[in-house]
Design a protein around this motif. Structure first.
Motif, PDB file in Angstrom:
ATOM      1  N   GLU A  69     144.192  28.783 -39.945  1.00  0.00           N
ATOM      2  CA  GLU A  69     144.979  27.824 -39.179  1.00  0.00           C
ATOM      3  C   GLU A  69     145.454  26.682 -40.068  1.00  0.00           C
ATOM      4  OE1 GLU A  69     146.510  26.241 -35.412  1.00  0.00           O
ATOM      5  OE2 GLU A  69     146.210  28.160 -36.418  1.00  0.00           O
ATOM      6  N   VAL A  73     149.347  25.448 -40.540  1.00  0.00           N
ATOM      7  CA  VAL A  73     149.819  24.094 -40.239  1.00  0.00           C
ATOM      8  C   VAL A  73     150.455  23.456 -41.477  1.00  0.00           C
ATOM      9  CG1 VAL A  73     149.099  21.765 -39.580  1.00  0.00           C
ATOM     10  CG2 VAL A  73     148.195  23.739 -38.353  1.00  0.00           C
ATOM     11  N   GLN A  88     152.487  19.777 -33.942  1.00  0.00           N
ATOM     12  CA  GLN A  88     151.597  20.756 -34.572  1.00  0.00           C
ATOM     13  C   GLN A  88     150.233  20.128 -34.854  1.00  0.00           C
ATOM     14  OE1 GLN A  88     152.135  23.997 -35.752  1.00  0.00           O
ATOM     15  NE2 GLN A  88     154.280  24.243 -35.232  1.00  0.00           N
ATOM     16  N   VAL A  89     150.258  18.890 -35.378  1.00  0.00           N
ATOM     17  CA  VAL A  89     149.015  18.199 -35.710  1.00  0.00           C
ATOM     18  C   VAL A  89     148.303  17.738 -34.442  1.00  0.00           C
ATOM     19  CG1 VAL A  89     148.009  16.285 -36.997  1.00  0.00           C
ATOM     20  CG2 VAL A  89     150.028  17.479 -37.902  1.00  0.00           C
TER      21      VAL A  89
END
Length: 241
Positions: A69, A73, A88-89
């Motif tokens: 993951e 990201v 996304q964060v």
């Protein structure tokens, strides 16, 4: 560590500063975890302090959410639409918060079940439930209860009927089913639930599972701190786009 404005760093220098091997740095560059390093005329890569910064962020991010993951990201915040990158964060923080909530809910459920067991009166025949009643009470499917029975997580009684036999769940089986629901909600896999139930039979050793949940909650806290450390760098990467 290299100065924040340092440029023209070799792969070996970056490896020494980050603890990654030379090959790992090449692989992480290829995966888009760090920005592509320009090349000299002789083909050697030229890195900067930003690459070192990003590799340290990746290490924290991998601790927080796992390397697969983390790679996704780090790669995607560089290529998705600028308005989508912060989301996304943010989604990583949301998932860790949900994971912590599930663990806390499981802990509260186990404490409640233990308290109930301590004050329970001797069960009677009327204290049993059918598979349909138990499924509705727990919010699961009857097929789920049958699967748990197959995995020896919950053991119903069999009673004779005109049609053959039917499952009836006494208090002990109901308690086990509630524990399974709590542990599964906390992210326990079936083998983990089976081991926990072995300790929890008759609630003789519930502290084992409580300690395991406490360890999981502490681990989530450590992963959240790692995510916060990485977040400052991720914000810089996004802003620089």
């Amino acid at each position: 560590m290299a100065r924040s404005d340092a440029v023209d760093l070799s792969t070996v220098t970056v490896a020494a500063a980050t603890g990654y091997s030379v090959q790992q740095i090449r692989d992480l560059e290829a995966h888009g975890v760090i920005g592509a390093a320009p090349r000299k005329r002789n083909g050697y890569r030229v890195f900067s302090a930003r690459h070192i910064r990003d590799l340290h962020a990746y290490r924290d991010l991998a601790v927080a959410v796992g390397p697969v993951e983390a790679r996704r990201v780090m790669r995607e915040i560089r290529v998705v639409a600028p308005a989508d990158a912060p989301a996304q964060v943010a989604s990583l923080h949301v998932e860790l918060a949900h994971e912590r909530d599930r663990a806390l809910q499981a802990r509260r459920a186990l404490l409640l079940i233990r308290t109930e067991a301590e004050i329970e009166v001797e069960p009677t025949e009327n204290d049993t439930m059918t598979i349909t009643e138990l499924a509705e009470a727990l919010g699961v499917r009857t097929s789920t209860l049958r699967f748990w029975e197959k995995e020896q997580l919950v053991t119903p009684q069999r009673v004779a009927t005109n049609a053959g036999s039917a499952r009836r769940y006494p208090l002990a089986a109901i308690r086990e089913a509630r524990i399974v629901v709590a542990l599964r909600a906390a992210g326990y896999r079936i083998p983990d639930v089976h081991r926990a139930l072995t300790d929890l039979r008759d609630l003789r050793d519930i502290d084992v599972s409580l300690k395991a949940l406490d360890s999981r909650i502490d681990d989530i806290a450590a992963r959240t701190l790692a995510l916060l450390r990485a977040g400052a760098v991720l914000a810089e990467v996004i802003a620089c786009r």
